[in-house]
Design an enzyme around this catalytic site. Structure first.
Site, PDB file in Angstrom:
ATOM      1  N   TYR A 290      -7.854 -13.212  15.598  1.00  0.00           N
ATOM      2  CA  TYR A 290      -7.552 -14.383  16.428  1.00  0.00           C
ATOM      3  C   TYR A 290      -7.726 -14.013  17.915  1.00  0.00           C
ATOM      4  O   TYR A 290      -7.263 -12.958  18.354  1.00  0.00           O
ATOM      5  CB  TYR A 290      -6.129 -14.867  16.132  1.00  0.00           C
TER       6      TYR A 290
ATOM      7  N   ASP B  48      -1.288  -9.763   9.608  1.00  0.00           N
ATOM      8  CA  ASP B  48      -1.106 -11.153  10.024  1.00  0.00           C
ATOM      9  C   ASP B  48      -1.481 -12.010   8.814  1.00  0.00           C
ATOM     10  O   ASP B  48      -2.653 -12.073   8.426  1.00  0.00           O
ATOM     11  CB  ASP B  48      -2.017 -11.443  11.226  1.00  0.00           C
TER      12      ASP B  48
ATOM     13  N   ARG C   9      20.804 -16.553  20.893  1.00  0.00           N
ATOM     14  CA  ARG C   9      19.682 -15.610  21.070  1.00  0.00           C
ATOM     15  C   ARG C   9      19.731 -14.526  19.998  1.00  0.00           C
ATOM     16  O   ARG C   9      18.710 -14.109  19.466  1.00  0.00           O
ATOM     17  CB  ARG C   9      19.698 -14.986  22.474  1.00  0.00           C
TER      18      ARG C   9
HETATM   19  C1  LIG Z   1      -4.223 -15.766  12.691  1.00  0.00           C
HETATM   20  C2  LIG Z   1      -3.374 -16.175  13.864  1.00  0.00           C
HETATM   21  N1  LIG Z   1      -2.391 -15.355  14.281  1.00  0.00           N
HETATM   22  C3  LIG Z   1      -1.604 -15.668  15.334  1.00  0.00           C
HETATM   23  C4  LIG Z   1      -1.773 -16.839  16.045  1.00  0.00           C
HETATM   24  C5  LIG Z   1      -0.901 -17.136  17.214  1.00  0.00           C
HETATM   25  O1  LIG Z   1       0.048 -18.081  16.870  1.00  0.00           O
HETATM   26  P1  LIG Z   1       0.753 -19.100  17.919  1.00  0.00           P
HETATM   27  O2  LIG Z   1      -0.308 -20.004  18.406  1.00  0.00           O
HETATM   28  O3  LIG Z   1       1.814 -19.742  17.090  1.00  0.00           O
HETATM   29  O4  LIG Z   1       1.313 -18.261  19.024  1.00  0.00           O
HETATM   30  C6  LIG Z   1      -2.783 -17.719  15.652  1.00  0.00           C
HETATM   31  C7  LIG Z   1      -2.994 -18.977  16.403  1.00  0.00           C
HETATM   32  O5  LIG Z   1      -3.936 -19.701  16.210  1.00  0.00           O
HETATM   33  C8  LIG Z   1      -3.605 -17.379  14.538  1.00  0.00           C
HETATM   34  O6  LIG Z   1      -4.602 -18.178  14.125  1.00  0.00           O
END
Ligand SMILES: Cc1ncc(COP(=O)(O)O)c(C=O)c1O
Length: 379
Positions: free
Chosen positions: A98, A170, A46
């Site tokens: 997202y 992101d 972990r």
């Molecule tokens: C831009 C973006 N950030 C975060 C995520 C979340 O990722 P995960 O599905 O691996 O949890 C996604 C998922 O589609 C995404 O498109």
């Protein structure tokens, strides 16, 4: 070393017993100590694992940071990063992010005392106007999901800095191959490794990358305390996937460019959202802060929901599925799939229509993708 070389070599070779050319998987929960005050760098998976560490070193290098922590999913990465904040803190975010991130912010973390303002982040005045004394973070997703809006990272990072806040980007959609937010002053980068970093649609994973000692230490503490780490096997798969990140991203872009150009001319399409098209409102900014335009695009079809729903079921190579960034092309309907977790009002405000379709272009030959899309549009 150049980016492509680091993809292949950085962080690998952790095998001192047999000198294997690739990183072994260490599927162990615990590590034996040599004495009560001596272990060999790892005590419990972990907290840390050599396979996961190899991946973390690799991603740190690709993003140009000082540390990275790999966790179970992209949402786990975002959750970890958001634990840097405490009740009463205010966060500014774009409104077309997202859907799962929106749900975490709007439904989960709002109930736990964090405050969010969602703005059109292409409008820098709107970002400035949203700043409050309690603002601690500006959340950047660029290109945004699914409308591919391009956010000016340098300008937004500067607004955050002036406000005494940090900025988090992101970087899932571009991957560090096409975009490196640290170069624009962003403080933390998160990824859904599920997408381009792994690239083969066979893992879910996420990571948080830092470029500052204090934030790195805090993120490390949080990932261990909250138990977010990804499994050694998943880390190994992502490390393997990253070796081909550069040629894959080139292939995604080649297909997306060809498809976007075809769709732009097609009479059944109202609008194409692809930053590589000169008609895209963020094209000039994209050229400034990205080194390519990626493999994601969206379209608004003429004729509304029924036409959009029919299109996504008529393609054969483009599989009807959520997610993105894999070798195979995918098509989906955001209003019912990737962005169903947004309220209809939030989708409307963000500009995500009933006629919007999102496409993740894989690495197949562009001619085949175009032929498949044409037959689906004609059907
Ligand atoms: C831009 C973006 N950030 C975060 C995520 C979340 O990722 P995960 O599905 O691996 O949890 C996604 C998922 O589609 C995404 O498109």
């Amino acid at each position: 070393m150049k980016f492509e070389t680091r993809c292949v070599h950085t962080g690998v070779y952790k095998d001192e017993s047999y000198n294997s050319a690739t990183t072994p998987i260490y599927p162990t929960s615990t590590f034996v100590w040599d004495a009560v005050d001596k272990n060999r760098g790892y005590d419990y998976t972990r907290s840390g694992n050599p396979t996961r560490r190899a991946l973390e070193e690799n991603i740190t290098s690709l993003e140009g940071g000082i540390d990275c922590r790999c966790v179970a999913t992209g949402m786990a990465a975002i959750t970890t990063a958001l634990q840097l904040f405490t009740p009463g803190d205010h966060i500014i975010s774009g409104d077309d992010i997202y859907g799962g991130t929106f749900r975490l912010f709007h439904n989960v973390l709002s109930e736990r005392g964090l405050e969010f303002t969602f703005v059109k982040m292409t409008d820098l005045d709107a970002v400035r106007a949203a700043v409050r004394p309690e603002t601690k973070c500006i959340w950047i997703e660029t290109p945004s999901n699914p409308l591919m809006n391009i956010i000016d990272m340098a300008a937004v990072a500067e607004i955050a800095k002036q406000a005494g806040a940090i900025s988090i980007a992101d970087n899932t959609f571009m991957s560090p191959y096409f975009q490196r937010p640290f170069e624009f002053g962003v403080d933390i980068i998160v990824h859904s490794m599920t997408k381009y970093l792994n690239g083969h649609s066979d893992v879910v994973g996420g990571c948080v990358v830092t470029r500052d000692e204090q934030l790195a230490e805090r993120v490390n503490y949080l990932q261990n305390a909250m138990g977010m780490g990804c499994s050694p096997f998943d880390a190994w798969l992502v490390l393997r996937g990253i070796k081909t990140l550069a040629p894959r991203m080139q292939a995604h872009q080649r297909g997306a460019t060809a498809l976007a150009e075809m769709l732009h001319e097609h009479p059944a399409i109202e609008r194409v959202y692809y930053p590589g098209l000169p008609s895209h409102p963020g094209h000039e900014l994209a050229k400034k802060q990205m080194t390519g335009f990626g493999g994601m695009l969206s379209v608004d079809v003429k004729g509304g929901r029924a036409v959009a729903e029919r299109l996504v079921t008529k393609t054969e190579l483009f599989l009807l599925a959520e997610s993105l960034g894999g070798t195979e092309s995918l098509i989906e309907y955001p209003a019912e799939m990737s962005h169903a977790s947004m309220t209809p009002a939030a989708r409307l405000a963000a500009g995500i229509g009933e006629n919007t379709v999102r496409i993740s272009v894989g690495i197949e030959h562009p001619d085949d993708l175009i032929a498949d899309m044409r037959q689906a549009l004609e059907a």
